[in-house]
Design a protein around this motif. Structure first.
Motif, PDB file in Angstrom:
ATOM      1  N   ASP A  79      -2.910  -3.022  -6.508  1.00 56.02           N
ATOM      2  CA  ASP A  79      -3.748  -4.833  -7.259  1.00 56.02           C
ATOM      3  C   ASP A  79      -4.884  -4.230  -6.934  1.00 56.02           C
ATOM      4  OD1 ASP A  79      -3.812  -4.556  -4.354  1.00 56.02           O
ATOM      5  OD2 ASP A  79      -3.166  -6.300  -3.811  1.00 56.02           O
ATOM      6  N   GLY A  80      -5.605  -3.309  -7.063  1.00 55.51           N
ATOM      7  CA  GLY A  80      -7.277  -2.630  -6.950  1.00 55.51           C
ATOM      8  C   GLY A  80      -7.035  -2.458  -5.719  1.00 55.51           C
ATOM      9  N   THR A  81      -7.010  -2.931  -4.453  1.00 54.73           N
ATOM     10  CA  THR A  81      -6.861  -3.154  -2.735  1.00 54.73           C
ATOM     11  C   THR A  81      -6.935  -1.593  -2.992  1.00 54.73           C
ATOM     12  OG1 THR A  81      -5.975  -5.222  -2.656  1.00 54.73           O
ATOM     13  CG2 THR A  81      -6.677  -3.688  -0.814  1.00 54.73           C
ATOM     14  N   TYR A  82      -7.874  -1.172  -2.067  1.00 51.66           N
ATOM     15  CA  TYR A  82      -7.443   0.210  -1.503  1.00 51.66           C
ATOM     16  C   TYR A  82      -8.762   0.185  -0.152  1.00 51.66           C
ATOM     17  CZ  TYR A  82     -12.758   0.082  -2.852  1.00 51.66           C
ATOM     18  OH  TYR A  82     -14.396   0.080  -3.223  1.00 51.66           O
ATOM     19  N   GLN A  83      -7.755   0.777   0.353  1.00 53.38           N
ATOM     20  CA  GLN A  83      -8.580   1.283   2.104  1.00 53.38           C
ATOM     21  C   GLN A  83      -9.011   2.729   1.941  1.00 53.38           C
ATOM     22  OE1 GLN A  83      -4.833   1.615   4.976  1.00 53.38           O
ATOM     23  NE2 GLN A  83      -6.000  -0.422   5.932  1.00 53.38           N
ATOM     24  N   ILE A  84      -9.817   2.548   3.582  1.00 53.05           N
ATOM     25  CA  ILE A  84     -11.136   4.084   3.377  1.00 53.05           C
ATOM     26  C   ILE A  84     -10.504   3.822   4.348  1.00 53.05           C
ATOM     27  CG2 ILE A  84     -12.752   4.729   3.604  1.00 53.05           C
ATOM     28  CD1 ILE A  84     -13.826   2.760   1.442  1.00 53.05           C
ATOM     29  N   THR A  85      -9.982   4.542   4.889  1.00 51.07           N
ATOM     30  CA  THR A  85      -9.587   5.580   6.240  1.00 51.07           C
ATOM     31  C   THR A  85     -11.054   6.418   6.714  1.00 51.07           C
ATOM     32  OG1 THR A  85      -7.102   5.774   5.981  1.00 51.07           O
ATOM     33  CG2 THR A  85      -8.292   6.243   8.474  1.00 51.07           C
ATOM     34  N   HIS A  86     -12.081   5.337   8.689  1.00 53.31           N
ATOM     35  CA  HIS A  86     -12.829   6.297   8.468  1.00 53.31           C
ATOM     36  C   HIS A  86     -12.655   7.117   9.728  1.00 53.31           C
ATOM     37  CE1 HIS A  86     -15.206   3.711   6.085  1.00 53.31           C
ATOM     38  NE2 HIS A  86     -14.175   3.127   6.764  1.00 53.31           N
ATOM     39  N   THR A  87     -11.472   6.582  10.734  1.00 54.96           N
ATOM     40  CA  THR A  87     -11.125   7.765  12.019  1.00 54.96           C
ATOM     41  C   THR A  87      -9.599   8.128  12.181  1.00 54.96           C
ATOM     42  OG1 THR A  87     -11.398   6.015  13.517  1.00 54.96           O
ATOM     43  CG2 THR A  87     -13.640   7.373  13.335  1.00 54.96           C
ATOM     44  N   LYS A  88      -9.237   8.775  12.413  1.00 56.96           N
ATOM     45  CA  LYS A  88      -7.632   9.039  13.073  1.00 56.96           C
ATOM     46  C   LYS A  88      -8.088   9.687  13.968  1.00 56.96           C
ATOM     47  CE  LYS A  88      -5.118  10.712   9.602  1.00 56.96           C
ATOM     48  NZ  LYS A  88      -3.993  10.360   8.582  1.00 56.96           N
ATOM     49  N   GLN A  89      -6.729   9.103  14.966  1.00 57.02           N
ATOM     50  CA  GLN A  89      -6.720  10.615  16.272  1.00 57.02           C
ATOM     51  C   GLN A  89      -5.427  10.220  16.777  1.00 57.02           C
ATOM     52  OE1 GLN A  89      -9.746  10.976  19.182  1.00 57.02           O
ATOM     53  NE2 GLN A  89      -8.458  11.870  20.101  1.00 57.02           N
ATOM     54  N   ASP A  90      -4.732  11.155  17.181  1.00 56.98           N
ATOM     55  CA  ASP A  90      -3.614  11.089  17.155  1.00 56.98           C
ATOM     56  C   ASP A  90      -3.802  11.323  18.598  1.00 56.98           C
ATOM     57  OD1 ASP A  90      -1.778  12.863  14.357  1.00 56.98           O
ATOM     58  OD2 ASP A  90      -1.438  10.285  15.023  1.00 56.98           O
ATOM     59  N   MET A  92       0.985  -0.582  -0.030  1.00 58.97           N
ATOM     60  CA  MET A  92      -0.407  -0.132   0.125  1.00 58.97           C
ATOM     61  C   MET A  92       0.851   0.918  -0.167  1.00 58.97           C
ATOM     62  SD  MET A  92      -3.402  -0.497   2.334  1.00 58.97           S
ATOM     63  CE  MET A  92      -4.790  -1.942   1.850  1.00 58.97           C
ATOM     64  N   ASN A  93       0.241   2.006  -0.203  1.00 60.23           N
ATOM     65  CA  ASN A  93       1.292   3.941  -0.467  1.00 60.23           C
ATOM     66  C   ASN A  93       1.533   4.088   1.169  1.00 60.23           C
ATOM     67  OD1 ASN A  93       0.758   3.664  -3.449  1.00 60.23           O
ATOM     68  ND2 ASN A  93      -1.365   5.286  -2.489  1.00 60.23           N
ATOM     69  N   SER A  94       2.556   4.461   0.963  1.00 61.40           N
ATOM     70  CA  SER A  94       2.919   4.748   2.220  1.00 61.40           C
ATOM     71  C   SER A  94       2.358   5.847   3.300  1.00 61.40           C
ATOM     72  CB  SER A  94       4.802   4.208   2.313  1.00 61.40           C
ATOM     73  OG  SER A  94       5.317   5.520   1.369  1.00 61.40           O
ATOM     74  N   THR A  95       2.290   6.683   1.888  1.00 57.80           N
ATOM     75  CA  THR A  95       1.492   8.449   2.156  1.00 57.80           C
ATOM     76  C   THR A  95       0.148   7.714   3.314  1.00 57.80           C
ATOM     77  OG1 THR A  95       3.328   8.644   0.738  1.00 57.80           O
ATOM     78  CG2 THR A  95       1.169  10.744   1.456  1.00 57.80           C
ATOM     79  N   PRO A  96       0.063   8.026   4.861  1.00 60.22           N
ATOM     80  CA  PRO A  96      -1.301   7.905   5.013  1.00 60.22           C
ATOM     81  C   PRO A  96      -2.468   8.924   4.473  1.00 60.22           C
ATOM     82  CG  PRO A  96       0.139   9.215   6.137  1.00 60.22           C
ATOM     83  CD  PRO A  96       1.575   9.217   5.262  1.00 60.22           C
ATOM     84  N   ALA A  97      -3.157   8.387   4.282  1.00 60.57           N
ATOM     85  CA  ALA A  97      -4.402   9.377   3.674  1.00 60.57           C
ATOM     86  C   ALA A  97      -5.625   8.963   4.450  1.00 60.57           C
ATOM     87  CB  ALA A  97      -4.358   8.441   1.814  1.00 60.57           C
ATOM     88  N   TYR A  98      -6.000  10.197   4.857  1.00 59.82           N
ATOM     89  CA  TYR A  98      -7.161  10.472   5.547  1.00 59.82           C
ATOM     90  C   TYR A  98      -8.385  10.066   5.066  1.00 59.82           C
ATOM     91  CZ  TYR A  98      -9.433  11.599   9.805  1.00 59.82           C
ATOM     92  OH  TYR A  98     -10.168  12.923  10.920  1.00 59.82           O
ATOM     93  N   GLY A  99      -8.998   9.595   3.842  1.00 55.57           N
ATOM     94  CA  GLY A  99      -9.820   9.217   3.369  1.00 55.57           C
ATOM     95  C   GLY A  99      -9.799   7.494   2.683  1.00 55.57           C
ATOM     96  N   LEU A 100      -8.585   7.981   1.333  1.00 54.87           N
ATOM     97  CA  LEU A 100      -9.193   6.204   0.178  1.00 54.87           C
ATOM     98  C   LEU A 100      -7.271   6.630  -0.287  1.00 54.87           C
ATOM     99  CD1 LEU A 100     -10.624   4.793  -1.203  1.00 54.87           C
ATOM    100  CD2 LEU A 100     -10.400   5.888  -2.539  1.00 54.87           C
ATOM    101  N   ASP A 101      -6.946   6.027   0.447  1.00 57.17           N
ATOM    102  CA  ASP A 101      -5.785   4.832  -0.299  1.00 57.17           C
ATOM    103  C   ASP A 101      -6.005   3.503  -1.055  1.00 57.17           C
ATOM    104  OD1 ASP A 101      -2.682   5.092  -0.074  1.00 57.17           O
ATOM    105  OD2 ASP A 101      -2.801   4.070   1.987  1.00 57.17           O
ATOM    106  N   ILE A 102      -4.986   4.238  -2.543  1.00 58.31           N
ATOM    107  CA  ILE A 102      -5.159   2.614  -2.965  1.00 58.31           C
ATOM    108  C   ILE A 102      -3.945   1.984  -3.605  1.00 58.31           C
ATOM    109  CG2 ILE A 102      -6.511   2.817  -6.003  1.00 58.31           C
ATOM    110  CD1 ILE A 102      -8.189   4.829  -5.955  1.00 58.31           C
ATOM    111  N   ASP A 103      -3.975   0.481  -3.992  1.00 59.30           N
ATOM    112  CA  ASP A 103      -2.917  -0.292  -4.114  1.00 59.30           C
ATOM    113  C   ASP A 103      -3.058  -0.455  -5.237  1.00 59.30           C
ATOM    114  OD1 ASP A 103      -0.518  -1.295  -4.043  1.00 59.30           O
ATOM    115  OD2 ASP A 103      -1.443  -2.454  -2.405  1.00 59.30           O
TER     116      ASP A 103
END
Length: 197
Positions: free
Chosen positions: A14-25, A1-12
């Motif tokens: 191979d077509g795999t994608y990751q949706i980030t719903h919540t993020k808190q530091d 996956m992309n190493s850059t953190p995305a708050y909304g959508l991260d697409i690899d």
């Protein structure tokens, strides 16, 4: 996956994608550690979506959580898990949690309602104190409930420090005694009255 953190959508690729719903530091005031709590949905073509909560620690040292940071972490995890339950409403764990939460809320509502109800007033609380010997004469009696309350009120007058359990027992005893003595007196009266032939 992309190493850059995305708050909304991260697409690899191979077509795999990751949706980030919540993020808190979360970090301590002295920045001895920092954590990130993130809720993800990972979707791979041809596979069932995976929902997860990721807790990352940015420092590779042992984590020491003080109360303030611990509460912040707990709040973040709770929010992330709530998001997971929204994403998976039919999951067995979600259903069980919602049932338990509903039961707990009902119990709390019942407790609050009970707090608002007035305290039970004991029958002798507003009764006129009368010495039990007065009721030896049947003509001076009214009814068993009122007379027992009056006897108990007299007992309270003489024993102001009596425990509620003691007063309840004394009241029960007066009730039984007055009932029994009335019954016996009525039987005696019936036996001593002249019979008609």
């Amino acid at each position: 996956m992309n190493s850059t953190p995305a708050y909304g959508l991260d697409i690899d690729i191979d077509g795999t994608y990751q949706i980030t719903h919540t993020k808190q530091d979360i970090s301590a005031a002295d920045t001895a550690y920092a954590m990130r709590v993130t809720t993800h949905t990972t979707i791979t073509p041809g596979e069932v979506p995976a929902y997860d909560v990721l807790v990352e620690q940015s420092h590779g040292r042992e984590l020491e959580v003080d109360l303030t940071s611990g509460l912040e972490l707990l709040k973040s995890l709770t929010a992330a898990l709530e998001t997971l339950m929204v994403l998976q409403p039919d999951h067995e764990a979600t259903v069980e949690y919602r049932k338990a939460e509903s039961a707990r809320e009902s119990a709390c509502a019942t407790d609050v309602a009970q707090v608002g109800t007035p305290e039970k007033v004991e029958p002798w609380a507003n009764a006129k104190p009368v010495h039990p010997a007065v009721f030896a004469n049947l003509a001076r009696r009214t009814n068993v409930a009122d007379d027992a309350a009056s006897c108990t009120a007299h007992y309270v007058l003489r024993n102001p420090d009596a425990a509620p359990e003691t007063l309840a027992t004394v009241h029960e005893w007066f009730t039984q005694s007055l009932t029994k003595s009335r019954t016996e007196a009525e039987k005696y009266e019936e036996m001593s009255s002249p019979r008609r032939v």
